[in-house]
Design an enzyme around this catalytic site. Sequence first.
Site, PDB file in Angstrom:
ATOM      1  N   LEU A  89      -6.659  -4.797   8.110  1.00 49.67           N
ATOM      2  CA  LEU A  89      -6.373  -5.985   7.298  1.00 49.67           C
ATOM      3  C   LEU A  89      -6.928  -5.812   5.892  1.00 49.67           C
ATOM      4  CD1 LEU A  89      -6.882  -9.042   9.660  1.00 49.67           C
ATOM      5  CD2 LEU A  89      -4.749  -8.032   8.864  1.00 49.67           C
ATOM      6  N   SER A 139     -10.476  -7.726  -4.605  1.00 53.41           N
ATOM      7  CA  SER A 139     -11.787  -7.811  -5.266  1.00 53.41           C
ATOM      8  C   SER A 139     -12.510  -6.465  -5.164  1.00 53.41           C
ATOM      9  CB  SER A 139     -12.625  -8.942  -4.649  1.00 53.41           C
ATOM     10  OG  SER A 139     -12.558  -8.916  -3.240  1.00 53.41           O
ATOM     11  N   GLU A 140     -12.023  -5.580  -4.305  1.00 49.89           N
ATOM     12  CA  GLU A 140     -12.622  -4.243  -4.171  1.00 49.89           C
ATOM     13  C   GLU A 140     -11.911  -3.205  -5.059  1.00 49.89           C
ATOM     14  OE1 GLU A 140     -11.988  -6.217  -1.350  1.00 49.89           O
ATOM     15  OE2 GLU A 140     -14.110  -6.753  -1.416  1.00 49.89           O
ATOM     16  N   ASN A 141     -10.724  -3.538  -5.544  1.00 46.60           N
ATOM     17  CA  ASN A 141      -9.967  -2.567  -6.348  1.00 46.60           C
ATOM     18  C   ASN A 141     -10.641  -2.236  -7.690  1.00 46.60           C
ATOM     19  OD1 ASN A 141      -6.646  -3.632  -5.223  1.00 46.60           O
ATOM     20  ND2 ASN A 141      -7.899  -1.907  -4.537  1.00 46.60           N
ATOM     21  N   ASP A 193       0.837  -1.198   0.000  1.00 45.72           N
ATOM     22  CA  ASP A 193       0.000   0.000   0.000  1.00 45.72           C
ATOM     23  C   ASP A 193       0.873   1.249   0.000  1.00 45.72           C
ATOM     24  OD1 ASP A 193      -2.308   1.411  -0.053  1.00 45.72           O
ATOM     25  OD2 ASP A 193      -2.904   0.988   2.012  1.00 45.72           O
ATOM     26  N   GLY A 194       0.383   2.283  -0.641  1.00 43.21           N
ATOM     27  CA  GLY A 194       1.073   3.575  -0.613  1.00 43.21           C
ATOM     28  C   GLY A 194       1.636   4.018  -1.954  1.00 43.21           C
ATOM     29  N   ASN A 195       1.321   3.275  -3.002  1.00 39.56           N
ATOM     30  CA  ASN A 195       1.835   3.658  -4.331  1.00 39.56           C
ATOM     31  C   ASN A 195       1.348   5.047  -4.741  1.00 39.56           C
ATOM     32  OD1 ASN A 195       2.773   1.069  -4.311  1.00 39.56           O
ATOM     33  ND2 ASN A 195       1.522   0.331  -6.006  1.00 39.56           N
ATOM     34  N   GLY A 196       0.058   5.290  -4.496  1.00 42.13           N
ATOM     35  CA  GLY A 196      -0.540   6.570  -4.890  1.00 42.13           C
ATOM     36  C   GLY A 196       0.092   7.726  -4.130  1.00 42.13           C
ATOM     37  N   ARG A 254       1.958  -4.702   6.704  1.00 38.84           N
ATOM     38  CA  ARG A 254       1.142  -3.698   6.018  1.00 38.84           C
ATOM     39  C   ARG A 254       1.951  -2.416   5.929  1.00 38.84           C
ATOM     40  NH1 ARG A 254      -4.876  -2.455   4.944  1.00 38.84           N
ATOM     41  NH2 ARG A 254      -4.524  -0.609   3.671  1.00 38.84           N
TER      42      ARG A 254
HETATM   43  C1  IPE Z   1      -1.367   0.027  -3.598  1.00 41.43           C
HETATM   44  O1  IPE Z   1      -1.171   1.406  -3.514  1.00 41.43           O
HETATM   45  C2  IPE Z   1      -1.681  -0.364  -5.012  1.00 41.43           C
HETATM   46  C3  IPE Z   1      -2.437  -1.598  -5.192  1.00 41.43           C
HETATM   47  C4  IPE Z   1      -2.052  -2.737  -4.727  1.00 41.43           C
HETATM   48  C5  IPE Z   1      -3.652  -1.571  -6.013  1.00 41.43           C
HETATM   49  P1  IPE Z   1      -2.408   2.412  -3.528  1.00 41.43           P
HETATM   50  O2  IPE Z   1      -2.815   2.663  -4.939  1.00 41.43           O
HETATM   51  O3  IPE Z   1      -3.497   1.908  -2.627  1.00 41.43           O
HETATM   52  O4  IPE Z   1      -1.747   3.723  -2.931  1.00 41.43           O
HETATM   53  P2  IPE Z   1      -2.394   4.819  -1.993  1.00 41.43           P
HETATM   54  O5  IPE Z   1      -3.105   4.136  -0.868  1.00 41.43           O
HETATM   55  O6  IPE Z   1      -3.324   5.630  -2.845  1.00 41.43           O
HETATM   56  O7  IPE Z   1      -1.222   5.636  -1.530  1.00 41.43           O
HETATM   57 MG    MG Z   2      -4.110   2.305  -0.698  1.00 36.49          MG
END
Ligand code: IPE
Ligand code: MG
Length: 222
Positions: free
Chosen positions: A177, A48-50, A2-5, A170
């Site tokens: 979770l 499944s929510e993405n 998590d945290g790519n965005g 995480r």
């Molecule tokens: C995780 O990063 C990417 C995936 C596994 C889909 P996010 O896209 O959720 O990044 P944030 O939470 O916006 O920083």
């Molecule tokens: Mg995220």
Amino acid sequence: MDGNGRWAKKRHLPRAMGHKAGVEAVRRTIRAMEDFGLEALTLYAFSSENWKRSEEEVSDLMGLLRFYIKQDVEELVANNIRLHVIGNYKAMAPDIVKMIDKVLERTADNTGTILAVALNYGGQDEILRAARGFAQKAAIGEIVPEDITEAHMASALDTAKLPPLDLIIRTSGERRLSNFLLWQAAYAELYFTDTLWPDFGGDHLKAALQDFASRDRRYGGR
Ligand code: IPE
Ligand code: MG
């Protein structure tokens, strides 16, 4: 993962660049997992929510998945890694299903680390699918309700062939979770780090493992 965005936002880059950097973190982490001799690692790649994300972002993530499989499959095969997929991946685009099935087949006889990837995965969905399977068997008289034990349940889940879950990491400061391995997490240790996924690598994995090693696991025993 998590945290790519947020990683991308901090750099005034489009979210897709954060996901791209996330792939590099996947590569570093897989290399580290092999160095550390881990038995198995499961990456939560797409939930499944993405699907609720924008069409553009879903398409970016699927494109990246295709790109990653093409680029890295030979390395996985050569490194004796066995790929495993959890989640309802068969509901993804047909070309992706085909690519995944091919890699599963090609790495099936590998004996090294298991790399499990959660694709179109949700813990509740996984339990529901197992429950429906039991109900169908009961409806045709193949089983009676008393036949359903914890062991049975475990073997009906997508993780049936994976070792028991020890540690969940995480990233990005979230403390949830988020529907990941709900049944399996019953006695797993939880590790939370503020590190954003694209910054994650061997040193972070090592820190998590060291923390894990200091835990006293009692499984409710005392
Ligand atoms: C995780 O990063 C990417 C995936 C596994 C889909 P996010 O896209 O959720 O990044 P944030 O939470 O916006 O920083
Ligand atoms: Mg995220």
